[in-house]
Design a protein around this motif. Structure first.
Motif: not given
Length: 158
Positions: A53-80
């Motif tokens: 799911e995404s909101i305000n230049n941020k995307t969160l994703t999760i692999d519930q089976k293997n328990k892995k989580f990623v937070l993506m920040n797409f702000n113009p000043s800091q993309q990580e």
């Protein structure tokens, strides 16, 4: 008279089509960027990140089976993008930082605590300085973070 009507029809069609084209192009680029990040953290099966799911230049994703989580920040000043293996985490909570003189939220972080070392891992989610709309998107981001906190906690405990 028919030529004028035809020209007006073409102009109206262009006025409608151009924004749709740019919106579709932007969406495709965003999906591609998200897929590339998923591939970086799970090269063989990026589709295992089954909830995204995404909101305000941020995307969160999760692999519930293997328990892995990623937070993506797409702000113009800091993309990580930040990866957390939830198998190594004992708990997660939100830490809102407020202004000392008011209830204005300046920052929201996810705090993960590792099982073995009890080390705290802070992942920034919202920062007032990066927010263009200021207090409008902080409410949306805060509600979104609370929703994802529940999803993360359910994955940790299962």
């Amino acid at each position: 008279m028919e030529t004028t009507t035809t020209i007006m029809g073409i102009v109206i069609a262009l006025i409608v089509a151009i924004p749709i084209y740019f919106s579709a192009r932007s969406t495709a680029a965003s999906k591609s960027r998200i897929l590339n990040i998923k591939k970086r953290f799970n090269p063989s099966r990026p589709e295992d990140f089954n909830l995204t799911e995404s909101i305000n230049n941020k995307t969160l994703t999760i692999d519930q089976k293997n328990k892995k989580f990623v937070l993506m920040n797409f702000n113009p000043s800091q993309q990580e993008s930040t990866y957390v293996d939830l198998n190594t985490i004992v708990s997660c909570r939100l830490i809102p930082t407020t202004d000392s003189h008011s209830d204005t939220i300046l920052k929201i972080d996810f705090e993960f605590i590792e099982k073995e070392t009890s080390k705290k891992i802070l992942i920034p989610f919202y920062d007032f300085d990066d927010d263009r709309i200021k207090q409008i998107s902080v409410y949306q981001d805060h509600m979104f973070a609370k929703k994802w906190l529940t999803i993360i906690q359910d994955s940790i405990s299962s």
